[in-house]
Design an enzyme around this catalytic site. Structure first.
Site, PDB file in Angstrom:
ATOM      1  N   CYS A  24       0.872  -1.170   0.000  1.00 29.92           N
ATOM      2  CA  CYS A  24       0.000   0.000   0.000  1.00 29.92           C
ATOM      3  C   CYS A  24       0.908   1.218   0.000  1.00 29.92           C
ATOM      4  O   CYS A  24       2.132   1.078  -0.069  1.00 29.92           O
ATOM      5  CB  CYS A  24      -1.010   0.000   1.146  1.00 29.92           C
ATOM      6  SG  CYS A  24      -0.416   0.369   2.795  1.00 29.92           S
ATOM      7  N   HIS A  81      14.990 -12.734  12.289  1.00 34.18           N
ATOM      8  CA  HIS A  81      14.798 -12.507  13.716  1.00 34.18           C
ATOM      9  C   HIS A  81      13.351 -12.594  14.178  1.00 34.18           C
ATOM     10  O   HIS A  81      13.103 -12.877  15.353  1.00 34.18           O
ATOM     11  CB  HIS A  81      15.358 -11.142  14.114  1.00 34.18           C
ATOM     12  CG  HIS A  81      16.839 -11.059  13.985  1.00 34.18           C
ATOM     13  ND1 HIS A  81      17.545  -9.957  14.434  1.00 34.18           N
ATOM     14  CD2 HIS A  81      17.768 -11.910  13.473  1.00 34.18           C
ATOM     15  CE1 HIS A  81      18.839 -10.151  14.189  1.00 34.18           C
ATOM     16  NE2 HIS A  81      18.987 -11.317  13.611  1.00 34.18           N
TER      17      HIS A  81
END
Length: 142
Positions: free
Chosen positions: A65, A98
């Site tokens: 977006c 991570h």
């Protein structure tokens, strides 16, 4: 890889480019919309895409977006989704390594199509490191 792809009107052009490029790379892509550059509400795409990732139907999801904030906030309403915004390949890599992110949100108004391909490519090629990160990710559920 099975990839869910979606955007709002601001990300439409980048989404169309990704749809073609990912298919040419051999990925199975489902386009959740939008299907034109006409103004629309991003949750109408982000919710169904996120539900499909959450259910395991798709390994990963890609949302675009204007700023990536709206689709990211919406995607993260789904308990099985870990959506992350990346405007650099390094951020996409860290989101996977991570955080075990399974939905990548790209700010289409702030990156070129070439940069988008590089960001997405990095996201798709990077694996979760586990270990100490697994303990942290497990705490996200609360």
């Amino acid at each position: 890889m099975k990839i869910a792809l979606g955007s709002d009107h601001a990300g439409f052009t980048h989404k169309e480019m990704l749809r073609t490029w990912l298919a040419a790379e051999g990925h199975e892509v489902r386009d959740f919309g939008t299907y034109s550059a006409d103004s629309m509400d991003y949750p109408d795409v982000a919710h169904p895409l996120s539900a499909a990732v959450e259910s395991g139907e798709f390994a990963l999801g890609l949302l675009l977006c204007g700023s990536a904030n709206g689709v990211c906030i919406t995607a993260n309403k789904h308990a099985g989704v870990r959506a992350a915004i990346a405007w650099l390949p390094e951020l996409a890599a860290l989101a996977r390594q991570h955080n075990d992110a399974n939905v990548l949100c790209v700010p289409a108004r702030y990156v070129s199509e070439e940069q988008t391909r590089e960001i997405v490519s990095t996201f798709l090629k990077t694996n979760f490191e586990g270990g100490r990160h697994q303990l942290r990710v497990a705490k996200i559920k609360g």
